[in-house]
Every structure is written in C-alpha cells, then in structure tokens.
Design an enzyme around this catalytic site. Structure first.
Site, mmCIF file in Angstrom:
data_model
loop_
_atom_site.group_PDB
_atom_site.id
_atom_site.type_symbol
_atom_site.label_atom_id
_atom_site.label_comp_id
_atom_site.label_asym_id
_atom_site.label_seq_id
_atom_site.Cartn_x
_atom_site.Cartn_y
_atom_site.Cartn_z
ATOM 1 N N TYR A 91 12.681 57.259 20.648
ATOM 2 C CA TYR A 91 12.550 56.088 19.779
ATOM 3 C C TYR A 91 11.624 55.038 20.369
ATOM 4 O O TYR A 91 11.634 53.899 19.955
ATOM 5 C CB TYR A 91 13.906 55.500 19.395
ATOM 6 C CG TYR A 91 14.696 56.358 18.436
ATOM 7 C CD1 TYR A 91 14.747 56.058 17.079
ATOM 8 C CD2 TYR A 91 15.369 57.487 18.876
ATOM 9 C CE1 TYR A 91 15.459 56.859 16.192
ATOM 10 C CE2 TYR A 91 16.087 58.292 17.993
ATOM 11 C CZ TYR A 91 16.130 57.971 16.664
ATOM 12 O OH TYR A 91 16.833 58.756 15.789
ATOM 13 N N GLN A 92 10.854 55.490 21.391
ATOM 14 C CA GLN A 92 9.672 54.743 21.813
ATOM 15 C C GLN A 92 9.944 53.362 22.425
ATOM 16 O O GLN A 92 9.053 52.538 22.495
ATOM 17 C CB GLN A 92 8.710 54.603 20.612
ATOM 18 C CG GLN A 92 8.436 55.970 19.966
ATOM 19 C CD GLN A 92 7.479 55.874 18.799
ATOM 20 O OE1 GLN A 92 7.883 56.022 17.656
ATOM 21 N NE2 GLN A 92 6.225 55.618 19.084
ATOM 22 N N GLU A 97 18.013 57.443 4.788
ATOM 23 C CA GLU A 97 16.643 57.934 4.993
ATOM 24 C C GLU A 97 16.375 59.315 4.410
ATOM 25 O O GLU A 97 15.231 59.756 4.369
ATOM 26 C CB GLU A 97 16.321 57.924 6.495
ATOM 27 C CG GLU A 97 16.298 56.516 7.049
ATOM 28 C CD GLU A 97 16.073 56.472 8.555
ATOM 29 O OE1 GLU A 97 16.409 57.458 9.237
ATOM 30 O OE2 GLU A 97 15.566 55.444 9.033
ATOM 31 N N GLN A 113 23.556 57.870 5.622
ATOM 32 C CA GLN A 113 24.251 56.746 6.242
ATOM 33 C C GLN A 113 24.475 55.659 5.201
ATOM 34 O O GLN A 113 23.951 55.742 4.099
ATOM 35 C CB GLN A 113 23.379 56.194 7.364
ATOM 36 C CG GLN A 113 22.066 55.589 6.834
ATOM 37 C CD GLN A 113 21.011 55.437 7.902
ATOM 38 O OE1 GLN A 113 20.198 56.312 8.072
ATOM 39 N NE2 GLN A 113 21.045 54.333 8.608
ATOM 40 N N TRP A 164 14.766 48.221 12.379
ATOM 41 C CA TRP A 164 15.607 47.210 11.720
ATOM 42 C C TRP A 164 16.920 47.047 12.446
ATOM 43 O O TRP A 164 17.604 46.041 12.305
ATOM 44 C CB TRP A 164 15.816 47.562 10.249
ATOM 45 C CG TRP A 164 16.690 48.775 9.986
ATOM 46 C CD1 TRP A 164 16.583 50.005 10.553
ATOM 47 C CD2 TRP A 164 17.803 48.842 9.091
ATOM 48 N NE1 TRP A 164 17.547 50.850 10.061
ATOM 49 C CE2 TRP A 164 18.305 50.172 9.152
ATOM 50 C CE3 TRP A 164 18.410 47.944 8.225
ATOM 51 C CZ2 TRP A 164 19.395 50.603 8.390
ATOM 52 C CZ3 TRP A 164 19.495 48.377 7.463
ATOM 53 C CH2 TRP A 164 19.978 49.689 7.560
#
Lengths: 747, 747
Positions: free
Chosen positions: A319-320, A467, A575, A325
């Site tokens: 996740y860099q 998503e 989710q 968000w």
C-alpha cells in the site's frame, strides 16, 4: 495471563509470544513492529536478513524501483548482530525457551532464546526499541549468558540485505568507519534521496562485505555471568536533513547510553499514550486487543511533519506507505476526539498535497482538487492503472480506483469540516480549510452531470467504498458525502466572507455550486425503508449470506470485483458502503432507516476489507444492536492478532498491519459503545457490551483532556481538571464537574 | 467459366460447385440458400437431416426454446426424399460426378450425382426452389437415370429431424395424411404459434416414424431412361394464416405442376431483379460476385409484410433472424436507390416496433424510443445481457450491446430522413416519420447529460460501431448521428406544423431539444486533422497494423472486446467507426479530413466484422483511393464465397450469410465506385476501378427506373423512359435525355 491467540498472550501491557516458526516471520514482524511515526522497525531479530523479512521502513523515502510501485524504502539495518561459534551462527541451532515480548506502553521489544552449543547453554537476550524521544534513533542491548565458559564471536554491524517488496531501492551502497562506529550510505533508485545509517558500538575487527560492514569481536563468557553489549542505530535521509551524513555522525556522537535513551523514550511514550488510555474493565482481552490496535495506530502516525499515515503504517511496504481515504475516515477520529493537533497535522498534509490534487484533476479534464486515491509525499496519484491481475488468464486488470473512487476528495473535505467544527479552529479554516474546500467543491462541480430528463445533477461512473462494483452511478455514499461537503463549503464561504484568495469561487461558479447543492440527486429511502447503494443495485442477484458467492471461485486468489469477478453481477459487497454513510453521517437518517438498511446490507457484505468490521461495529453499537456490534468489534480488534486476512489478492501482496482498522478500533469503542459524538458540544449515548463492566475514556474537550468512566448506569468524570463540561446524554444537557457522576439509561 | 473460389465457379448467372464434403455443409447450405423473403431453404440435399444442417427457416416464427435465444424456427422439411436400394440409402455410396448449381437469376438449385450400385450407375438429379411467385411453396423435381435395370424404393415425405441452432422449437409434432399428400403440424415451444407443413406427391405405402411421415414407392428403372418425380412443399404458420392447416391443404390442392410453378417463379424473379441488374464489364468475377451478394440480400428481405431483415437472413438461425442497425445502414441503401417501396416497408417495420422501443426506453429509465439492438417481431429487446463467454474461465461476459449501443435509434431516424428526403414521401413523414423521429429525439433528450464544466451536452457511456470498446463517452459516430437526427427532426416538425399527435414535443421539450441541437458536443477535427473516435481514444496503445494485437491471444476463440479482451486498452478497432461516420455523412467533413482519418484509422482496424470492408471500400472509392477501395470491395464481395470469417466467437455460433455485407456490396458499387448520392437530386461522381470497363446501373428516380452506363470517361443513360433526368456530376448540373451521354473527368 490473557490469551489473545495461538501462542500469543499478554501480561499487563506486554504482548508475549513463546512460539516461533520462520513462516510466521512476515506477520509477526508486523505485529511486533517498533516505531515512532517516523520509522518502523519490523519485529524481527538481530540476526535477521531479507529472507526473514527484516526491514526498517523510513518515512518520506518514496522510491519507485520496479517501474510500477512507488513505495517507502527499507533502509540498511544498523541493528544487525549475530553470534558465531565454530564459524556458524548460534541461531542455526534449535531454539529453546523462546520468548518474545513487546511492551505496548513503551514500545520496547525483547527476544530471549537459549541455544545448546554442544552442551553449553547459551542464552541470548536482545532488547530494542525505536526511540519515541528521538525519532532517528534505534537502541539495542544484547545480553549473553552461558552455562559454561565459552568463546564466541559477536558480530555487530550494518546490513543492506533487507526485505524490499517491489524492487531494490538501495543503489550504490557504501560502507565506512566513522568516529565511534560504522556508517552506510545509499541513493534511492530513481530519486535524489540519499539515506544514511550509522551504528554505534565498540569497534574491533572490521569486515567489509558486498552488502554489509561488520565489527567482529571476540567474547569469552564465564559460567552464568551475563555480559551486555550495546548497539545504537541512527538513520535519516536527505529529505529530513540535507546533510544527512553529518546529522548521523553528530547524533551518534552525542548519543547517551542505552539506558538513558530508554528512559527518555519511556517518558515520551507516556505522553503519547495519555490521551488514548482507554480502560475496559470486565474483558481483559478486549482491553489489551484495543491497546494493540491503538499502539499500532500511534506508531503509524507521523507527527514530525505533514506526512500521510500509510495504509499499512511502517509495518510493510504494501500500500505504498501512502494515505488512502482511510486516513480521514478511519484514523482521524481518535485524533479529532483525543489529540486534535495530530488531526491538524494530517490535514496540513492534505493541504500540502493540494497542488498534486489539482494536477490530477486537470490531467483528467476536471477542475479543482481531485485527491489521489493513493497519496504519497506530493499528492500525485500513486495508484497504477493496472495492479490486480486476472489469475485465470494472467492478464492485468484495469481497476479504476484512481479514476472513479472520487469520494476521496469529499472525504478530505469532510475531515476539514469535522476538525474545524469540533475544535472551532477558525484560523485553520481561514488559512487552509477554505482553500481546500473550495478546490474540492470546484472539482465536484466539474465532475457532476446535469440530467435534463430527471432535472437533477448526478454523479456518473464512480466506485463507492464497496470496491467490487466499479462504473456505477449515484453511489449513495459518494453523493451524500459530496453534497454535505458542498453545502458546508458554501456555508463556510458565507461565514468567512472577508477571506481573500484566488481560490474563491467566481460569481458564476458560486451560482452553479448553489444549484448543485440544491439539485444534486440524493438516493432516497424507498418504500421498503432502504437506500439503494447505487443505481440498479437492487436489480442485481441477491445472495444471502454473501459468503455463498465464494463457491463460484475457480482460483482462491481470484479478484472478486470488476470487471468480471464473481461479485460483479451480484449484490455482494466487499465492505460497508451504505452502512459507511451511516457511520459518518448518522444525523441524516433516523434509527429505523438505519436499522432496516443494516439488516439488508450486512448479510450481503463479505467483509473482505479490513475497513468493514469497525464500520459495522460502530453503526451497530450506536443502533443498540449489541450482539452485532460486539461480534464485529471482536473481528476488528483481532484482525492483526489472529491474522486471518489474506496476504495476497489478485496477485498483489497486501499484508502488513491494518492501520485503518487499528485506528478505527478506537472509534468503535468511543463513537460506538461509548456513543461519543460532537453536535455543537459533546454527546454521549453509551451502549456498553454486556461483558464490559466499565469503560474509561479520555477526551480532549475545550482545550484540555478530560476522562469519563462509563458503566451500564452512570457516566462519571474521573479527571481533576477544574471547570464544568457540558455533555448531552439522551438529548438532555448535563454539566459535569470533575469527579461527579450522572446516571443514564440506554437509549 | 468464372473461377470464384476453390471448386466454385460460375457460368452465366449460375453458381457451380463440383466438390462436396460433409464438413462444408454448414457453409454451402448458406451459400446455396433458396429463398423468397418469406422463408429460406438451406442449400442442402433432399436426403439431408439435422446432421447435414438441413433447415427451412420461416419468417415470423420467433420462439425461445433454450431460455436464452429467441430465434426463427426451422420447420418440418416437406421436401425430404431418399432413394433406397437393398435397404440402404443410395447416398451412402461414394458420390461421383457431383455437381450442384444455383441460378442467381431464378433461384433454382440443382444437385446431380452418380452412385455406383454394385455396377449399376444411378444418376440422381434434384431441382428445387423457393417460389418467388408463391412464397409458401417449395417445389422439387427428382430425376433418376440408371445404366442398367434396377429396382429401387423412393421415399418422399415430411421430416422433422432438422437442424435447430438453440433448442428444439417444434413441440408435439403430429403427422397425417391429407387429400393428395401428407401434412405435419407443430406448436412452437413457448409461443402460441402453430406451424403447418404440407407435401404433395403421389402417395404409396405410408410409414409413420417418430419424427417423420414417409410414402414408400417402388420404382423400377430401365436402362438409360430418366424417370421423374415431383414433390411440392407448402408451409405457413398461424402468424400468417390463422387457419394454417386449411391454408396448406387449399394451397396444395390448387397447386399446379412443377413446371408451371417454375415458370411463375422465374417471371417473379425477373421483376425482382429488374431494379438491381448491375452489369460490370471487364471483371466477370466481380460481376458474378456482386450478383451472389445481391441475390442473398434480395431473398433475405421480407416484402409481404413489415418484418425485419435478419442479420443472417434465412440462411441460419444465428443473430436470431432479427434486425440490427445493419438493416438501416447496410441493407437500406440499395432499396433507397432502386426500389423505395421496400425501403418504406422496412421503415414501417420500425414504426410497427415503436411501442417495443418505447418500452425498452422506459425499462431503462429513459423516454421516447430506444430501439432494440436485436429486433424481432415486436421490437422488444432480443439481445441477452450475457452472450459471449470468457473462454479462458468459461464465465459469461456481460456485454452491453443492448444497453450502450444507442446509435441504433438514431440510425433508424437517419433512415427515415433519408427515405423521405430522397423520395419526397411527405405522406410517410406525416403518417409515421414525425412520430418515429419525435420519439427518437425524445429518447436522445432523456439520454444526454449536460456537463456544466464544459457547458455542453455529452453522450456518456456508449458503445459505438467498434464494438470492442464499450463504456466510452462521446463516440464521434454516435454524437454526429444523434445530432443530425435531432436537427432534422426539429426541421421536419417545423415543416409539418399542422400535424397533430400526442407524440409531438411539448414547448418545454422543444426548448430542450433546441438547446441540445445547439450544444451537443461534436468531437472536433484536431490539429492533426483527426477526429477522436471517443474521449481518450488517442491515449490508448497504438498497434499498427492492428493484426499484431492477435499475438496476445491465449485462445483462438477468445472474445477480443470488453471487458478485458486483447483490444480493450489499445486503439485496435473491430470495424469502421469514424470511417462509418464518413460513409453515411460525407457532407460533414471535407476530403482532406476524411483522407487523414482514413489513413489513421484503417491500419488500426481489424475488420473483424463483416460490416467493415464495404464501409471502407465505399469511403475509399469516394475519396478516389482506388487501390484501397478495390481491395476492400474484393474482400466484401467474397466474404461468403470464400467463407473466411470465423463461425464461432466467444463461444457463440455466428455463421450464415452476411446479409448486411450482401446488401452493402450493392452500395459499394453504386455509392462508392459510381459515386451515386442524393443531394436535392441525383449526384454521380464515379471512380471506376481500373479493371472495370464499364458499370451499368439502374436507379429509381422521379418515379421510374432509369439506367446509367458509366465508363471511365462518360455517363450514358441507356434506358428508354421519356423525359430528362437531372444529374450533378462534379458539381455541374446536367440534364440527360434517354440514350444520351455526358463526358466526365474523375474528381
């Protein structure tokens, strides 16, 4: 002793694990992470290298080594040490009496293990931490005790053979001796950034290797006599100190002893913990599990300058090291309620990345601020176009997180509004907030479509929090959130009419914004009391419980979502989505509507994001659905302890600590079970789980920290700060002096 | 003799094939199809059954037998015949001296074959046709000649064991004897439709089987003496005649001899051909190939009542016997120029299906007329949501032809406008056209989005003619076509202000329509002289030549398009898209722009639709790009002759005659090489291929058929109809008397 998981217990505030297998190294390295908001040192042991997933991840070291993933770098390990006997590492012997600990209150980790050296029992103990008092410093103490006299070699040094997820960041690593220790320098692969690591320890024979520099020291142990060695690592990059080498040398030179460093760090930790010291009585496992989550949320949060909270903190490079968000919606609440300065710092980070957001908007033909879905230092979009792959064909999939998940901009705006409202920081609003909000509203105005046929503005082709469903229209979460931000922006502009700036809307823009605020489509509550997640959602195949859809998988690593995964044409959610809307905007819908939607959506939710359980727990707790709430809270608190989430999805490594869940666990307890809210003042409508006797919770109110102890019948102010606190309980206003109580009945 | 393909030649107007292998039965059955616009009898032989792909497809017999595909039914075969010797069919013997023919001018097919019966040579000849004079009647004559005396059994009867593509349509088939012959009746699987087949032949021993009824007749042949047998089939359904059984009996009863039926049909064929008799001198293969295509276009076109032209005509059930945009854009031009009554009948079909189009619009939240992508009798949408599959995973793919390929509505509107303009049929406009155009414009107005940011209307989320790219915005073809129709609708409404009807726009609607006509985004010609196919197209990967993309295939049957096929993220087109726009709207762009776009798009086009070559040939011919034009025309003319197209795509059978290409081949010659157009009168700017000496072309003008012979230097009126014809050649007006010439130079 509190049992938390297999081989995992706690005593007091200390996490203990007495079982070690190398294949758990990825996860244990994350769970036992040491950190301080500047860096994280994975919970591996002194002799660990790349193959044991050793890594020290430093903030503000973004680098793209493989042409695809920009991520934070793992730097050279200055706490490398090993013990040799007969030319082999003693750790290659079977490990006996293994015990590792992590003190959640102080961030100090230990490992103790005994090794049989052909009859001689050697016990090795290491104790180390990332200093909370001096963020660049990582001290370690090694203690060796042998049952018989034995001669060993202690190796201490700097090792560059560290785990790096996506490519090798460290180029041209050079090693050297410096006064009092060793140093290593490297340039990151595609950036000007230079990282420098120093190590302080008494030097003996220096051995240079391709990827390391070591000092070899002969050690003769006498029976049952512990011998202690210290080793201090200092790290920085040119992004923090232009003359990084000098800084490292100076810091090492001035560095006091391990014990002095430890004492300073313990004190700093005490300050850090103070606003977050929640006590749950009656369920010790919940209490410690919440501490674990809060600990990880705290060490993931940069405080030294405006930088993002990485979605995996500093636990792994996945996740860099970047903000999603998650930062505003999941990590922000604990700071909003307990330490607003940190919330402000995070918002300043978003202010700092405004230009990146404006560039992104422009690139895609919009105006204003379109925040990056994955946001690093500059706010440019780090999310690649292709990241998952169709594991059945091996082809990359184009997922549109970076283009269609536009709610990120409104989430940032929402956080600005929340912070200013709650802490009445009008200065922030005038200096930064208005500009951010204006650019976010400008983006919205350039993104909406007016549909003459339906005489309303719509938001077409988006991806909501769920998503798995991309390319949808009028996602309820997105539309309501956008509408809230636009409406409140217009109000803020009205309130601060004297502020000047090129960012302010022109008269024409203002007219348009007002029209959008009036006529933006807000998916209504239908005849069944339900809000449709997006246009056409109710026409999709309904599968209850959602898990049944997994029977359609052909490969366990398949991506479930767009464009042709197994959930796409079903109502199965990844989710919380509509429930997410209730989580942050409970004021918009009455309890009956929220309950009806909860009953509809929860069984259709796969909870395949770590963002899902806290949201469900929070909303269910507020609604008094205590069994549901407790079930989801348990799931949330134990995600990283039981480590049940998949580390790979659609071919991409996504392991590491679930930082948003760590932060939101606090919110579940405070906003959910304690029923804390802010509505022109503090609101508290508790719904304590049956299993809890009481909950003690610090909150930052009117400029000071107050503490409340909530039982099933009373709320007591337990702090000594003078002055009354106004609090609304079940719509009644109470003024609580320090050390006084008020009874309440559960709403 | 003209060579057309392997084993395929022509003599005069007759197609000849002297080679037969069973595996070609699918394709040869299509190429040698007999038909009359009411039905099609596949070019199989009298003894053929399901396994040889025998089938007689009858119009207006739509039925859904497998729950997915509604299609026309194949009915019981009343021309079944077989010859038995020693209890086995003579056709199981090796076939010698095989020859099959199809006379394109008369639609009469023959098969001749010699079989060795242990030394006796038996020659069987069958001659049959679908009567053009009586559409329900299919006559056959069988001639047997033996080299030595031999005793045989001739079986004649009705056989229900026919090929059906998707499920069994014929339920409860019952067989019976009727006066003078046999009959079979069946009910279609999920409809009330009842089909009746009668067979007339002298009856002998009647044998009833599960799927057939036969008459067995002993035949004794004497050496070298041909013996002839007749067999007449009649078919209808209750959709054509409520009392279908009676109709069949009456028709059979009144039926004259084979020869009389043949004579009547030949005469009817002569009338049918008259307006379409194009003669190409100098390239006999082109001439015959064009005839093949025209023949198939003619027999695919219903004339007896308003029904669609099936995309595979009556050659196979693929494409559901239904109309696509093919009908208006590819099949209509030959009728617009040569037989406007047929064009009108096709438009009446679209008028008849207006209620289906309005229902479809309503179902998807729009207003007005959203024509079905696949349109059968009622105009309800026959296109399933899922039809291709991902052959790599076996999962169905959701393609959105039915939802996003909205240009179908504007294509219908375009055809209405073209027809009325060209033939000044104001009565049609008042009775039908205005209503269709209003409902189409109403649909458009409900489908557009106004983007405040860009101050224009846009058409979001469509699929243009290039079907591989779905979910695109502002497809140039769609936007220009929509704009043209809306603008011309407003003009027509103005012209016919006295017409009354509930369909007329309200004042509010009218204002909106005018605003849309003014501000609908029309993708402009950019600095390179190019029109972007859709927003963002130029940002996609460019692969030239497009065919190179096929190297990425993992399976030859993979679907190339949305959502994750190999072309999706490339500029590779399935078929003409921007070039398609030039094909029907050459007036909108100057020659330079058209040439630049042709040069850009053609090498990026895969031509994986049979709709692509004619469009390219037509546009290239108009632009004087004669090599390009000739190359694509050749491809178009020989698609079904060489049969190079895949019969299966994404797991779906798509074989059969390419009816749109058949019709558009006429348009390539007339609108392309002859440069025929209509612009307030006849326009003719010929660009004859070098290989052609002349082209003779009938055209229906001012109420009569005229004929023009075009050479490389002159245009001559070769008809005798009195009166002058006004014609524009190279922007100069000429008035041509019958039998006079005018010289021209190629523009």
């Amino acid at each position: 002793m509190i049992q938390l998981g297999p081989h995992l217990t706690a005593e007091g505030t200390t996490l203990i694990k007495t079982h070690y297998t190398p294949k758990q190294a990825i996860n244990d390295g994350s769970l036992f992470l040491m950190g301080n908001g500047y860096l994280g040192m994975r919970g591996t042991f002194m002799e660990a290298k790349k193959d044991a997933y050793a890594g020290i991840i430093v903030s503000d070291t973004w680098d793209n080594a493989d042409g695809k993933w920009e991520e934070l770098s793992t730097v050279m390990n200055g706490l490398f040490a090993d013990i040799m006997w007969n030319d082999a590492s003693v750790f290659t012997r079977p490990w006996q009496d293994f015990k590792r600990t992590l003190d959640l209150k102080t961030g100090i980790a230990t490992r103790e293990v005994t090794l049989d050296l052909d009859g001689t029992q050697l016990t090795v103990k290491e104790e180390k931490f990332a200093s909370m008092a001096d963020r660049h410093t990582l001290p370690m103490k090694i203690t060796l005790t042998a049952s018989r006299a034995i001669d060993l070699t202690l190796i201490q040094g700097i090792d560059a053979d560290v785990w790096s997820l996506n490519g090798t960041h460290l180029k041209d690593v050079s090693f050297s001796e410096i006064p009092g220790g060793l140093a290593a320098e490297a340039t990151l692969s595609n950036a000007d950034t230079h990282v420098v690591v120093g190590m302080k320890a008494p030097l003996h024979t220096i051995v240079k290797k391709a990827h390391a520099i070591h000092s070899h020291r002969a050690v003769s142990l006498t029976p049952d006599t512990p011998v202690t060695f210290e080793q201090i690592m200092v790290v920085t990059s040119t992004n923090d100190h232009p003359n990084a080498s000098q800084f490292v040398q100076d810091t090492l030179h001035a560095c006091p002893s391990f014990d002095a460093l430890k004492e300073a760090s313990i004190q700093a930790w005490e300050t850090i913990w103070r606003p977050f010291n929640i006590t749950i009585e009656g369920a010790k496992d919940d209490h410690v599990a919440l501490m674990v989550n809060t600990y990880h949320a705290l060490i993931a949060t940069p405080r030294h300058k405006p930088l993002p909270i990485g979605a995996r903190g500093f636990s792994a490079q996945s996740y860099q090291g970047a903000a999603f968000w998650d930062q505003e919606i999941y990590n922000m609440p604990m700071y909003l309620y307990a330490e607003p300065e940190v919330a402000k710092n995070l918002l300043l980070y978003r202010y700092q990345t405004l230009s990146g957001a404006k560039e992104k908007a422009k690139k895609h033909g919009f105006e204003g601020a379109f925040y990056a879905w994955i946001s690093g230092k500059t706010g440019e979009e780090l999310c690649p176009d292709f990241f998952f792959k169709d594991v059945l064909s091996g082809r990359p999939i184009r997922n549109h997180f970076n283009l269609w998940q536009i709610h990120i901009s409104f989430d940032v705006g929402f956080a600005v509004l929340r912070y200013v409202e709650q802490h009445q920081d009008h200065e922030f609003m005038r200096d930064y907030g208005l500009e951010m909000l204006s650019e976010i509203s400008r983006f919205l105005a350039s993104r909406v479509a007016y549909i003459p046929h339906r005489e309303r503005y719509e938001i077409i082709r988006v991806q909501g929090p769920d998503e798995y469903h991309e390319n949808v229209d009028n996602n309820a979460f997105t539309n309501y959130q956008a509408h809230y931000v636009l409406k409140e922006t217009l109000r803020a502009l009205e309130q601060h009419r004297d502020v000047e700036g090129a960012f302010l809307p022109t008269a024409k823009e203002r007219t348009l914004w007002e029209d959008i605020a009036k006529r933006l489509y807000l998916p209504p509550v239908n005849a069944d009391g339900l809000i449709e997640q997006f246009d056409g959602y109710f026409d999709l195949e309904s599968i209850v419980p959602a898990e049944k859809v997994t029977e359609r998988l052909q490969d366990p690593e398949e991506y479930y979502g767009y464009p042709n995964g197994i959930t796409v044409f079903t109502q199965c959610l990844k989710q919380a989505d509509t429930i997410q809307l209730f989580s942050i905007h409970p004021e918009l819908f009455d309890e009956k509507v929220q309950k009806a939607n909860y009953a509809y959506y929860e069984p259709r939710t796969l909870h395949f994001s770590s963002l899902s359980p806290t949201t469900h727990a929070l909303v269910a707790a507020r609604l008094g659905l205590l069994d549901e709430a407790y079930k989801h809270m348990k799931k949330a608190l134990f995600i990283d302890l039981l480590n049940t989430n998949e580390a790979i999805s659609g071919g991409t490594f996504i392991g590491g600590m679930h930082t948003a869940n760590n932060g939101a666990s606090w919110a579940v307890v405070a906003e959910g079970f304690a029923g804390v809210a802010y509505d022109h003042g503090l609101v508290m409508n508790p719904h304590l789980p049956e299993a809890w006797e009481s909950l003690t919770l610090p909150l930052f109110l009117d400029g000071a920290l107050r503490t409340f102890k909530i039982t099933h019948t009373t709320i007591t102010r337990t702090d000594d700060t003078p002055g009354r606190v106004t609090i609304q309980i079940n719509q009644q206003t109470h003024h609580l002096e320090a050390q006084t109580s008020v009874p309440y009945t559960r709403s």
